[in-house]
Motif scaffolding. Structure first.
Motif, PDB file in Angstrom:
ATOM      1  N   ARG A 127       0.834  -1.207   0.000  1.00  0.00           N
ATOM      2  CA  ARG A 127       0.000   0.000   0.000  1.00  0.00           C
ATOM      3  C   ARG A 127       0.867   1.254   0.000  1.00  0.00           C
ATOM      4  O   ARG A 127       0.608   2.206  -0.739  1.00  0.00           O
ATOM      5  CB  ARG A 127      -0.946   0.013   1.190  1.00  0.00           C
ATOM      6  CG  ARG A 127      -1.983   1.124   1.018  1.00  0.00           C
ATOM      7  CD  ARG A 127      -3.060   1.076   2.019  1.00  0.00           C
ATOM      8  NE  ARG A 127      -2.586   1.435   3.348  1.00  0.00           N
ATOM      9  CZ  ARG A 127      -3.347   1.931   4.302  1.00  0.00           C
ATOM     10  NH1 ARG A 127      -4.637   2.108   4.080  1.00  0.00           N
ATOM     11  NH2 ARG A 127      -2.859   2.208   5.477  1.00  0.00           N
ATOM     12  N   GLU A 128       1.925   1.201   0.834  1.00  0.00           N
ATOM     13  CA  GLU A 128       2.860   2.335   0.900  1.00  0.00           C
ATOM     14  C   GLU A 128       3.469   2.635  -0.483  1.00  0.00           C
ATOM     15  O   GLU A 128       3.703   3.782  -0.847  1.00  0.00           O
ATOM     16  CB  GLU A 128       3.951   1.926   1.897  1.00  0.00           C
ATOM     17  CG  GLU A 128       5.004   2.903   2.254  1.00  0.00           C
ATOM     18  CD  GLU A 128       6.084   2.164   3.072  1.00  0.00           C
ATOM     19  OE1 GLU A 128       5.727   1.517   4.095  1.00  0.00           O
ATOM     20  OE2 GLU A 128       7.259   2.205   2.653  1.00  0.00           O
ATOM     21  N   MET A 129       3.691   1.574  -1.262  1.00  0.00           N
ATOM     22  CA  MET A 129       4.268   1.731  -2.604  1.00  0.00           C
ATOM     23  C   MET A 129       3.204   2.094  -3.650  1.00  0.00           C
ATOM     24  O   MET A 129       3.520   2.257  -4.823  1.00  0.00           O
ATOM     25  CB  MET A 129       4.951   0.423  -3.034  1.00  0.00           C
ATOM     26  CG  MET A 129       6.175   0.082  -2.199  1.00  0.00           C
ATOM     27  SD  MET A 129       6.790  -1.589  -2.581  1.00  0.00           S
ATOM     28  CE  MET A 129       7.574  -1.298  -4.175  1.00  0.00           C
ATOM     29  N   GLY A 130       1.949   2.153  -3.211  1.00  0.00           N
ATOM     30  CA  GLY A 130       0.866   2.491  -4.130  1.00  0.00           C
ATOM     31  C   GLY A 130       0.496   1.367  -5.073  1.00  0.00           C
ATOM     32  O   GLY A 130      -0.112   1.581  -6.127  1.00  0.00           O
ATOM     33  N   LEU A 131       0.849   0.136  -4.703  1.00  0.00           N
ATOM     34  CA  LEU A 131       0.599  -1.009  -5.602  1.00  0.00           C
ATOM     35  C   LEU A 131      -0.763  -1.665  -5.397  1.00  0.00           C
ATOM     36  O   LEU A 131      -1.293  -2.297  -6.301  1.00  0.00           O
ATOM     37  CB  LEU A 131       1.716  -2.060  -5.430  1.00  0.00           C
ATOM     38  CG  LEU A 131       3.081  -1.621  -5.963  1.00  0.00           C
ATOM     39  CD1 LEU A 131       4.149  -2.641  -5.597  1.00  0.00           C
ATOM     40  CD2 LEU A 131       3.030  -1.416  -7.477  1.00  0.00           C
TER      41      LEU A 131
END
Ligand SMILES: Nc1nc2c([nH]c(=O)n2[C@H]2C[C@H](O)[C@@H](COP(=O)(O)OP(=O)(O)OP(=O)(O)O)O2)c(=O)[nH]1
Length: 133
Positions: A127-131
């Motif tokens: 989620r942090e990586m926007g994936l």
């Protein structure tokens, strides 16, 4: 003494969702993968486990490291940890649950309550990586 179970797992993301798997009779989703057999490297373990569990063939030349994550192992005694070496890769074939896997599911962050502790750590990272959404 800390006991650490060493596993290799596949992180496969499509359109903001990550592929999860649930074993027969369980209600918690895992990232597909498993333990090394004697002398196996990361890639060999991944190819073997994914064919066993999901009926598809990982393309070895597409394998890339995603990261290594550790947390209490699901369903094990207190103090037992699982360390997951996570790899991304493409595959050929058609995804279908096999062996002890009963269901495949495309997970988003709203499924966080249905995954194992180490999977929560991995989903936080995704989620942090926007994936994943
Ligand atoms: N593959 C996988 N295993 C996980 C995840 N989360 C998690 O706690 N585990 C834990 C569950 C067990 O406590 C631990 C060891 O798995 P296991 O003892 O069921 O191993 P196994 O008999 O299935 O053998 P193998 O198929 O993994 O080789 O790994 C996950 O997201 N994916």
């Amino acid at each position: 003494m800390t006991n650490v179970i060493d596993k290799v797992a596949w992180i496969y993301v499509v359109d903001g969702k990550v592929l999860g798997a649930r074993s027969t009779g369980k209600d918690t989703y895992y990232f597909p993968g498993g333990k090394r057999e004697h002398g196996e490297g990361d890639a060999e373990t991944l190819v073997r486990e994914i064919e066993e569990e999901l009926s598809v063939q990982i393309l070895p030349e597409t394998i890339a490291e995603f990261g290594s994550f550790e947390a209490p192992a699901h369903g094990k005694a207190e103090g037992v940890l699982v360390r997951m070496t996570c790899l991304t890769a493409d595959f050929t074939g058609e995804l279908a649950p096999a062996s002890e896997i009963e269901e495949l599911a495309w997970l988003t962050y709203k499924d966080i309550d249905r995954v194992s502790a180490v999977s929560v750590v991995i989903m936080d990272k995704l989620r942090e990586m926007g994936l994943i959404s």
